[in-house]
Design a protein around this motif. Structure first.
Motif, PDB file in Angstrom:
ATOM      1  N   LEU A 103       0.857  -1.179   0.000  1.00 18.63           N
ATOM      2  CA  LEU A 103       0.000   0.000   0.000  1.00 18.63           C
ATOM      3  C   LEU A 103       0.897   1.235   0.000  1.00 18.63           C
ATOM      4  O   LEU A 103       1.842   1.320   0.791  1.00 18.63           O
ATOM      5  CB  LEU A 103      -0.885  -0.015   1.241  1.00 18.63           C
ATOM      6  N   VAL A 104       0.608   2.185  -0.885  1.00 20.35           N
ATOM      7  CA  VAL A 104       1.445   3.379  -1.026  1.00 20.35           C
ATOM      8  C   VAL A 104       0.582   4.628  -0.923  1.00 20.35           C
ATOM      9  O   VAL A 104      -0.500   4.698  -1.527  1.00 20.35           O
ATOM     10  CB  VAL A 104       2.183   3.382  -2.386  1.00 20.35           C
ATOM     11  N   THR A 105       1.050   5.609  -0.165  1.00 19.45           N
ATOM     12  CA  THR A 105       0.310   6.864  -0.039  1.00 19.45           C
ATOM     13  C   THR A 105       1.272   8.011   0.281  1.00 19.45           C
ATOM     14  O   THR A 105       2.482   7.881   0.116  1.00 19.45           O
ATOM     15  CB  THR A 105      -0.795   6.742   1.027  1.00 19.45           C
ATOM     16  N   HIS A 106       0.720   9.137   0.746  1.00 18.64           N
ATOM     17  CA  HIS A 106       1.474  10.361   1.003  1.00 18.64           C
ATOM     18  C   HIS A 106       2.270  10.314   2.310  1.00 18.64           C
ATOM     19  O   HIS A 106       2.043   9.451   3.164  1.00 18.64           O
ATOM     20  CB  HIS A 106       0.513  11.551   1.089  1.00 18.64           C
ATOM     21  N   THR A 107       3.149  11.295   2.466  1.00 21.44           N
ATOM     22  CA  THR A 107       3.839  11.512   3.734  1.00 21.44           C
ATOM     23  C   THR A 107       2.873  12.142   4.739  1.00 21.44           C
ATOM     24  O   THR A 107       1.804  12.645   4.377  1.00 21.44           O
ATOM     25  CB  THR A 107       5.040  12.445   3.547  1.00 21.44           C
TER      26      THR A 107
END
Length: 237
Positions: free
Chosen positions: A111-115
């Motif tokens: 799963l990849v998202t924002h800082t």
């Protein structure tokens, strides 16, 4: 084993610039990828479209949806937007459950998202905290629960526009040399943000240089940078 990658962005274009290469690498290797946007970025991320006389919110959303759908298709992935509104993005309980449901349905390995910080774009940090919480809810802390759960996906953050101001330190580089043309094709679809095309093309070159130096692999010409959040579990170092 084929990998499943889910990229969740605050706005419909976020995935293209920051993780488009990783999406293309996943699908090109036989894995599955999906893109979920929490909003279209219709108010704060569609500057070129608002130059048109008589423009409306609904028309901007339609254009942004079509752009993102074509961009995702160029990378081999489907696109969905929850249309939660932007500037400010507000994720209430119902929206949080929607995000958790999408994580359960796709059951991603990654799963990849924002800082968790972006001083120039408050929607990005809001997306991080919502995704982090939804991931925990979808996984149920890895134990039996009163609701359906999935195996906890590995959590990564993609590179923000101003990394040094956003608590971002790269821990992982993905070699996107073989799919750079796919990423460029996807970026070309995002006409509402044409000013970002050159920036992210150059960023891929810069990160390619960093990846070469880190790995010694001289074949790496283009890369994307990510920061791992969850601990990596291995059999040995």
């Amino acid at each position: 084993m084929s990998r499943r990658l889910l990229v969740i962005g605050a706005h419909s274009g976020d995935f293209v610039w920051r993780a488009g290469g990783a999406v293309a690498v996943t699908t090109a290797s036989g894995g599955s990828a999906a893109v979920l946007a929490l909003s279209y970025g219709e108010r704060g991320e569609s500057g070129e479209l608002w130059k048109e006389p008589g423009q409306t919110i609904e028309r901007v959303k339609e254009i942004r949806h079509a752009e993102a759908e074509r961009a995702a298709a160029a990378l081999g992935a489907p696109f969905e937007c929850l249309d939660l509104g932007d500037y400010p993005l507000d994720v209430d309980r119902d929206a949080l459950e929607l995000i958790a449901d999408r994580i359960r349905e796709f059951a991603p390995h990654v799963l990849v998202t924002h800082t968790d910080r972006d001083p120039f774009n408050p929607d990005h940090a809001t997306a991080f905290f919502a995704v982090e919480r939804a991931r925990a809810l979808a996984a149920g802390a890895g134990v039996a629960s009163a609701f359906a759960t999935v195996e906890p996906p590995e959590l990564f953050l993609f590179e923000p526009h101003q990394p040094e101001l956003c608590n971002f330190t790269p821990t992982t580089f993905v070699d996107i040399t073989a799919v750079i043309d796919d990423k460029r094709a996807a970026m070309a679809e995002m006409k509402a943000q044409t000013y970002l095309h050159t920036y992210y093309d150059q960023r891929a070159e810069q990160r390619g240089n960093h990846a070469r130096r880190s790995s010694g692999n001289v074949a790496v010409r283009y890369a994307e940078a990510f920061q791992r959040v969850t601990p990596q579990v291995v059999d040995a170092l």
